[in-house]
Design an enzyme around this catalytic site. Structure first.
Site, PDB file in Angstrom:
ATOM      1  N   HIS A 131     -31.199 -20.769  14.047  1.00 21.29           N
ATOM      2  CA  HIS A 131     -30.669 -21.240  12.768  1.00 21.29           C
ATOM      3  C   HIS A 131     -30.432 -20.075  11.803  1.00 21.29           C
ATOM      4  O   HIS A 131     -31.303 -19.200  11.646  1.00 21.29           O
ATOM      5  CB  HIS A 131     -31.656 -22.233  12.139  1.00 21.29           C
ATOM      6  CG  HIS A 131     -31.042 -23.077  11.069  1.00 21.29           C
ATOM      7  ND1 HIS A 131     -30.877 -22.625   9.778  1.00 21.29           N
ATOM      8  CD2 HIS A 131     -30.552 -24.350  11.107  1.00 21.29           C
ATOM      9  CE1 HIS A 131     -30.307 -23.569   9.054  1.00 21.29           C
ATOM     10  NE2 HIS A 131     -30.104 -24.635   9.836  1.00 21.29           N
ATOM     11  N   SER A 320       9.197  18.904  -1.871  1.00 21.20           N
ATOM     12  CA  SER A 320      10.334  18.274  -2.532  1.00 21.20           C
ATOM     13  C   SER A 320      11.332  17.756  -1.512  1.00 21.20           C
ATOM     14  O   SER A 320      11.541  18.373  -0.456  1.00 21.20           O
ATOM     15  CB  SER A 320      11.027  19.269  -3.466  1.00 21.20           C
ATOM     16  OG  SER A 320      12.201  18.711  -4.019  1.00 21.20           O
ATOM     17  N   LYS A 326      10.285  24.213  -1.545  1.00 22.29           N
ATOM     18  CA  LYS A 326       9.291  24.012  -2.595  1.00 22.29           C
ATOM     19  C   LYS A 326       7.979  23.518  -1.988  1.00 22.29           C
ATOM     20  O   LYS A 326       7.974  22.624  -1.138  1.00 22.29           O
ATOM     21  CB  LYS A 326       9.805  22.988  -3.610  1.00 22.29           C
ATOM     22  CG  LYS A 326       8.975  22.910  -4.891  1.00 22.29           C
ATOM     23  CD  LYS A 326       9.695  22.031  -5.919  1.00 22.29           C
ATOM     24  CE  LYS A 326       9.030  22.093  -7.285  1.00 22.29           C
ATOM     25  NZ  LYS A 326       7.676  21.560  -7.299  1.00 22.29           N
TER      26      LYS A 326
END
Length: 461
Positions: A131, A320, A326
């Protein structure tokens, strides 16, 4: 219990409900699924692991106290260990925004462990023979066990993940401080020229900041070691064997190898979530300082042609979609984002802390999720910051020297010799003519050996 198509019919105190046929969870978990379709997010793995630890420790203690038959107790322990190891993570299905205090989450654990233990005891038995309340939850309440599970999970993550990561970050910053100590550069206050300093001194400041926060986090997290298992519903230890609290906490210590202990006052533990609030406050301060450090590093690395460019960051990815070649300070930006999130999380936990009323704080599920999420993302961010950025930083000695020699703040060395006002006039003239302080002094025939020596940058450090 009956079977119907892909479902089985289970009964609880509210009546019957359909549960997926192959699910290890039961009626109360199913009701929580239907009631709380809120975020689609579930409790973190570390919380589930901690709940498994609590259930295994409870079963061990209950057997030692001769309250639980060994056949049932051993099955519960085995099932709990499977939960600890992540075998049944897909069975933990309750949304983090659920009934107060974590009752649904606790019952999810009780039902999974009970049904799996039944299966381990005898595969021919119907689910439910062991249980979830009478056996798995023996000597327990949600109010003590979920609260304890939250703190167990937090301490495991702090001790084994975040604190070691912060120590490595400190070590690498300290290494950079030593490496960069020969590099002399212009200091800056208000983002304007200030007296010279060493690049290593700048990094030494960063390192010491992290070291201080490590100590602070160790101190603020100590209260997490206080877990009130055995306090049951409100701290009165109702329905609990008198020897259970100390024994079950000792067993948690055995399983985690961490020094958990009984609270100084069990009612203080039950009523409040003070320990998570303290830790979140420290994580907020850590975030504030990491934002400062990462912002500094972005400024120092800015350019590379039009900024400060006094340090170079390791390149980790293109920066970028329009400007070829970049490279951005991506790792530093990520860290800043994580810190902003943790600062917001701290506000959520502090606000939830105000919900403590009388004997309990019902906001524990949200507090638990937010606390663990904060520790986890901070650990990942700090580890990534160290390995993908800090270790690879290089100092640009040539540019540091150029910036320093052109700094107007070198006029500070003249103040003790010719006075503040006259030194200020020389500094203003250098600025107006866009020449160095030394060039102004040469034009005025003021560059004496004494002044030249005084203006040596290393003498100002």
């Amino acid at each position: 219990m009956t079977l119907s198509d892909n479902f089985r019919i289970e009964k609880d105190t509210l009546g019957t409900i359909k549960v997926p046929k192959n699910a290890y969870y039961g009626a109360q978990t199913q009701r929580a699924i239907e009631n709380f379709q809120i975020s689609g997010k579930r409790m973190p793995r570390s919380i589930i692991r901690a709940q498994g630890i609590v259930k295994a420790a409870a079963a061990t203690t209950n057997m030692d106290l001769e309250l639980l038959p060994h056949s049932i107790g051993d099955a519960i322990i085995q099932a709990s260990k499977e939960v600890i190891n992540g075998k049944w993570d897909d069975q933990f299905v309750v949304d983090i925004y659920q009934a107060g205090a974590g009752t649904s989450q606790n019952m999810n654990t009780n039902e999974v462990v009970a049904n799996r233990a039944t299966e381990l005891l005898d595969p021919s038995l119907d689910l439910g023979r062991i249980h979830p309340n009478d056996h798995v939850n023996m000597n327990q309440s949600t109010n003590d066990t979920f609260h304890a599970s939250m703190q167990i999970a937090a301490m495991e993550n702090l001790v084994h993940k975040l604190l070691p990561a912060l120590r490595i970050l400190y070590k690498e910053l300290d290494k950079k401080a030593t490496e960069f100590m020969p590099i002399v550069k212009a200091g800056r206050t208000h983002l304007h020229d200030a007296v010279p300093m060493r690049l290593g001194q700048e990094f030494a400041g960063y390192a010491e900041t992290i070291q201080s926060l490590i100590q602070q986090l160790e101190h603020s997290s100590d209260k997490l070691y206080e877990i009130g298992l055995g306090g049951t519903a409100i701290g009165t230890k109702a329905n609990t064997h008198p020897d259970y609290p100390l024994k079950v906490i000792t067993e948690v210590c055995n399983q985690t190898s961490l020094p958990f202990r009984q609270p100084n006052n069990i009612f203080e533990f039950m009523q409040n979530t003070g320990a998570p609030i303290r830790v979140m406050t420290t994580l907020k301060e850590l975030s504030v300082h990491l934002i400062k450090i990462t912002s500094d590093l972005r400024l120092l690395a800015s350019g590379p042609r039009t900024g400060l460019a006094e340090i170079t960051l390791p390149s980790v990815q293109p920066g970028s979609t329009i400007m070829p070649g970049k490279v951005n300070p991506a790792i530093l930006e990520m860290t800043h984002m994580v810190c902003c999130q943790v600062i917001g999380f701290e506000a959520a936990v502090s606000t939830a802390g105000t919900a403590s009323q009388l004997e309990i704080n019902v906001m524990m599920p949200m507090i638990a999720y937010t606390l663990i999420e904060s520790i986890d993302i901070m650990y990942n961010a700090v580890s990534t910051l160290t390995t993908k950025c800090i270790i690879g930083i290089q100092g640009n000695e040539k540019i540091c020297k150029q910036r320093m020699e052109s700094s107007l703040a070198l006029v500070t060395a003249l103040s003790p010799i010719m006075g503040y006002d006259r030194a200020s006039q020389i500094g203003k003239e250098a600025d107006d003519k866009d020449i160095t302080i030394k060039e102004v002094l040469k034009q005025k025939n003021l560059l004496t050996p004494e002044i030249e020596k005084a203006m040596e940058p290393k003498g100002l450090i």
